[in-house]
Scaffold this active site. Sequence first.
Site, PDB file in Angstrom:
ATOM      1  N   HIS A  14       0.842  -1.296   0.037  1.00 40.90           N
ATOM      2  CA  HIS A  14       0.134  -0.023   0.075  1.00 40.90           C
ATOM      3  C   HIS A  14       0.794   1.223   0.019  1.00 40.90           C
ATOM      4  O   HIS A  14       1.850   1.372   0.772  1.00 40.90           O
ATOM      5  CB  HIS A  14      -1.027  -0.210   1.058  1.00 40.90           C
ATOM      6  CG  HIS A  14      -0.577  -0.038   2.436  1.00 40.90           C
ATOM      7  ND1 HIS A  14      -0.333   1.155   3.333  1.00 40.90           N
ATOM      8  CD2 HIS A  14      -0.144  -0.831   3.443  1.00 40.90           C
ATOM      9  CE1 HIS A  14       0.276   1.064   4.343  1.00 40.90           C
ATOM     10  NE2 HIS A  14       0.437  -0.351   4.573  1.00 40.90           N
ATOM     11  N   ASP A  24       6.050   2.081   6.728  1.00 35.51           N
ATOM     12  CA  ASP A  24       4.491   1.266   6.705  1.00 35.51           C
ATOM     13  C   ASP A  24       3.682   2.038   5.510  1.00 35.51           C
ATOM     14  O   ASP A  24       3.354   3.096   6.114  1.00 35.51           O
ATOM     15  CB  ASP A  24       3.783   1.290   7.955  1.00 35.51           C
ATOM     16  CG  ASP A  24       2.457   0.256   7.777  1.00 35.51           C
ATOM     17  OD1 ASP A  24       2.214  -0.073   6.561  1.00 35.51           O
ATOM     18  OD2 ASP A  24       2.089   0.157   8.603  1.00 35.51           O
ATOM     19  N   GLU A  56      -4.988   1.990   2.626  1.00 36.51           N
ATOM     20  CA  GLU A  56      -5.106   0.365   3.533  1.00 36.51           C
ATOM     21  C   GLU A  56      -5.297   0.933   5.028  1.00 36.51           C
ATOM     22  O   GLU A  56      -5.944   0.310   5.815  1.00 36.51           O
ATOM     23  CB  GLU A  56      -3.751  -0.141   3.303  1.00 36.51           C
ATOM     24  CG  GLU A  56      -3.683  -1.484   3.914  1.00 36.51           C
ATOM     25  CD  GLU A  56      -2.772  -1.444   5.100  1.00 36.51           C
ATOM     26  OE1 GLU A  56      -2.811  -2.524   5.707  1.00 36.51           O
ATOM     27  OE2 GLU A  56      -2.605  -0.297   5.786  1.00 36.51           O
ATOM     28  N   GLU A  57      -4.683   2.083   5.145  1.00 38.18           N
ATOM     29  CA  GLU A  57      -4.591   2.323   6.616  1.00 38.18           C
ATOM     30  C   GLU A  57      -5.957   2.647   7.390  1.00 38.18           C
ATOM     31  O   GLU A  57      -6.039   2.821   8.618  1.00 38.18           O
ATOM     32  CB  GLU A  57      -3.691   3.487   7.007  1.00 38.18           C
ATOM     33  CG  GLU A  57      -2.223   3.251   6.680  1.00 38.18           C
ATOM     34  CD  GLU A  57      -1.611   2.250   7.567  1.00 38.18           C
ATOM     35  OE1 GLU A  57      -2.224   1.899   8.508  1.00 38.18           O
ATOM     36  OE2 GLU A  57      -0.422   2.025   7.657  1.00 38.18           O
ATOM     37  N   HIS A  72       4.098   2.965  12.687  1.00 38.13           N
ATOM     38  CA  HIS A  72       3.037   4.005  12.718  1.00 38.13           C
ATOM     39  C   HIS A  72       3.666   5.296  13.442  1.00 38.13           C
ATOM     40  O   HIS A  72       2.886   6.024  14.169  1.00 38.13           O
ATOM     41  CB  HIS A  72       1.499   3.867  13.172  1.00 38.13           C
ATOM     42  CG  HIS A  72       0.918   2.824  12.383  1.00 38.13           C
ATOM     43  ND1 HIS A  72      -0.577   2.575  12.497  1.00 38.13           N
ATOM     44  CD2 HIS A  72       1.303   2.197  11.090  1.00 38.13           C
ATOM     45  CE1 HIS A  72      -0.836   1.638  11.441  1.00 38.13           C
ATOM     46  NE2 HIS A  72       0.210   1.314  10.521  1.00 38.13           N
TER      47      HIS A  72
END
Lengths: 342, 60
Positions: free
Chosen positions: A63, A174, A204-205, A311
């Site tokens: 992603h 990420d 995605e997140e 994150h």
Amino acid sequence: MNIDVNLLMRLMDTLGPSGREQEVRLIIMKEIKKYVDTMEVDKFGNLICHKKGKGSKVMLSAHMDEVGLMVNEIKGNGRIRFSAIGGIKPVSLVGQACDILTRHGVVKGVITFKELHDDLDSKEAPVLDDLYVDTGLFKNDLEKLGVEIGNYVVPVHYTRFLGSRNIISGKALDDRVGCFVLIELAKLMQKTKQNIYYTFTVQEEIGLYGAQTSVYNINPDWAVAVEVTNCPDSEESPQVKLGWGPVITIKDAEIIANKCLNDHFVEVARKNKIPVQLEVTESGTTDASKIMLAKGGIPSTVISTAIRNIHSTISIASLEDIKNSITLLAEGLKNAPKVCIV
Amino acid sequence: MLRRFALFKQEKKLKCVVCDKEIDLPKCCKEYMEIKGNYLTCKYCGDKNEVPIHCGKQMK
């Protein structure tokens, strides 16, 4: 193996919170176009790059989006409250420099909270509602600069090496690591006969949405989500450690990965002496959980690079792990299984 | 990796531990108060109230 570390750093430093992945997508398109036969941006914003070939249709997904923030209130005193885009620990935001992306350009600020500002004691970690962006300006001035509800707020942090040239740290590991792995893999797989869809997904997140729509058109025989995973190796007996190789997911918070695919990649790792780690985690999920449930069911698994401080703007990864992820996927695709029924 | 914990909204209800009755958390300074121990606390002005009792026990 030589990898383009500058490209990884550029991908990490580019801003791309969920819903605003365009800049990341442009870099990927420019880098990957030489190594694939077709490129398409679908109606949802996913980038699907196809290397034509024989055999089973394989979808590799990473992603493009990262976690971020969005303005949801501007107080009269100029304090800007925000909503989280994705799973951010509020404590990781305190003291961050940030950019507010407005129609007219960037307004710079810092993320702080009352106790810090007023020099008060704080016994508990702040929650998201405690935090605000301080630009030093009042509401009227902010409005003139174009600050409004819905503006993205992005913490600013630049990638750098830590203890050695093997340890990289910054924001958006990420899943820019996953995007980078797919680009480097496309270079390696250029002259092979595999039928591969390199899929760079959006949003995605906040709910794995890009994977949900892109898999529908691709309809692969099997799929791998190329991801990062949390590496809590400050614990006494961690399941996953930095520098100990790519991580194959057995189970995450929402799926049990396809055992046939996992067995295949474990066997490939053993034969090629690639270190791998196996993971059973409760801490999150990936695009694979949407891909797996598409159409009549798509056998799927997850291959991740372990990172610390997921994150946050201070995520840490080992370049050796990233190289091993690329090698594992490349070797795994060379003798890919045709059917993966458990 | 998607981490769902932050996608859930802040709890805005108090629940009776005996009969499961739910009531809205009170607001102060236009925001929901937070439960800290036996008190509902306003994170802005620091105002404190005891957590209400239902069926003879403190709600949660």
